[in-house]
Enzyme design. Structure first.
Site, mmCIF file in Angstrom:
data_model
loop_
_atom_site.group_PDB
_atom_site.id
_atom_site.type_symbol
_atom_site.label_atom_id
_atom_site.label_comp_id
_atom_site.label_asym_id
_atom_site.label_seq_id
_atom_site.Cartn_x
_atom_site.Cartn_y
_atom_site.Cartn_z
ATOM 1 N N ASP A 194 0.808 -1.219 0.000
ATOM 2 C CA ASP A 194 0.000 0.000 0.000
ATOM 3 C C ASP A 194 0.840 1.267 0.000
ATOM 4 O OD1 ASP A 194 -2.090 -1.757 0.242
ATOM 5 O OD2 ASP A 194 -2.946 -0.838 2.042
ATOM 6 N N HIS A 207 -6.043 3.183 -3.917
ATOM 7 C CA HIS A 207 -5.964 3.420 -2.469
ATOM 8 C C HIS A 207 -6.283 4.882 -2.153
ATOM 9 C CE1 HIS A 207 -5.091 1.920 1.456
ATOM 10 N NE2 HIS A 207 -3.948 2.547 1.633
ATOM 11 N N HIS A 267 -5.068 9.335 0.880
ATOM 12 C CA HIS A 267 -5.121 8.425 2.036
ATOM 13 C C HIS A 267 -5.943 9.009 3.191
ATOM 14 C CE1 HIS A 267 -3.686 5.433 4.998
ATOM 15 N NE2 HIS A 267 -3.279 4.729 3.937
ATOM 16 N N HIS A 324 3.667 -2.381 3.066
ATOM 17 C CA HIS A 324 3.680 -1.026 2.513
ATOM 18 C C HIS A 324 4.984 -0.777 1.760
ATOM 19 C CE1 HIS A 324 0.717 -0.864 5.764
ATOM 20 N NE2 HIS A 324 0.175 0.171 5.134
#
Length: 281
Positions: A101, A152, A156, A246
């Protein structure tokens, strides 16, 4: 028989010729003769009236296929609106799913891509638009290597605290960046922080994406140490497991290093590291 007298048969032929001549004249009275057939009531168009006024132009007609007769794949099939995200995939063939991510980040993403390429496995990258827009070369490298690129959001955010319109902009802008870079929009969506609500599921589905969460959280975003990340992957490994890591959002050198250890271990353990099919189950 006198010259001005005609037999009944000859009079009938003259009448028929006269009617035909009048019909032909009426058909040519406009500036352009219609090239398409006159619509009828059975075709769904209104019957009656002059053909030139009722018929569609040829080009417009071609752009309106009859119901059920459009070209194949004319519209992208959309997934159903879910009430919860997918946490685990089909583990057939001992499949596991690595996901990363927050990227792409030119400091860490290339190292992850190199390791995945070395072992010839594929992963899914859930990218943030604000990172992706300046690193489209990395998106193209991901796609070229056979990895999936998921959405995503742009910045964020915590989606449940946003209005529907603001949420849509966050998601839609990232779809556009991905499509511009690799030629197709994302088919998967992951909410930041794993925070979903009805609008998030609805908007994701409207944009053609399935919601994917995870089974195992490496907690690598806390920078717990390379050994800790490896330990969590080992403990959670199993068919159908989705691993969360990540490749951006902080110092991700531990994530890059951990992958180099646990990836060959998973392969040696008989796991097939792959990406989900277009729509989950």
């Amino acid at each position: 028989m006198k010259k001005d007298q005609m037999t009944p048969g000859r009079r009938a032929l003259l009448r028929a010729a006269t009617v035909f001549g009048l019909a032909a004249a009426a058909g040519c009275s406009g500036t352009e003769r219609p090239t398409t057939p006159r619509p009828t009531a059975s075709s769904g168009a209104a019957a009656g009236g002059p053909p030139a006024a009722r018929a569609l132009k040829p080009s417009a007609y071609r752009l309106q296929p009859m119901a059920g007769q459009g070209p194949p794949h004319a519209a992208r099939a959309l997934p159903r609106v879910r009430r919860k995200p997918i946490l685990r995939m089909d583990g057939q063939g001992r499949s596991m799913f690595l996901t990363f991510d927050d990227g792409p980040d030119p400091r860490y993403t290339p190292g992850i891509l190199r390791t995945l390429r070395e072992y010839d496995v594929h992963a899914t990258f859930f990218v943030c638009g604000e990172m992706a827009v300046d690193n489209k070369d990395l998106l193209r490298e991901m796609a070229g290597d056979g990895h999936l690129i998921g959405n995503h959001t742009w910045t964020h955010p915590l989606l449940p605290k946003m209005s529907r319109s603001a949420m849509r902009e966050e998601i839609e802008r990232t779809c556009e960046v991905v499509e511009d870079a690799v030629g197709e929009p994302p088919a998967w969506f992951r909410a930041p922080y794993g925070a979903w609500n009805r609008n998030a599921f609805q908007l994701g589905a409207d944009l053609g994406m399935e919601p994917l969460a995870w089974t195992v959280d490496t907690l690598d975003w806390t920078e717990p140490g390379t050994a800790s990340i490896i330990r969590r992957v080992r403990a959670g490994a199993g068919p159908g497991v989705v691993v969360l890591s990540h490749d951006a959002g902080g110092d991700r050198s531990q994530s890059v290093e951990a992958l180099r250890t646990y990836l060959p271990e998973l392969i040696d353990g008989g796991y097939r590291l792959t990406v989900p099919s277009r729509y989950g189950t």
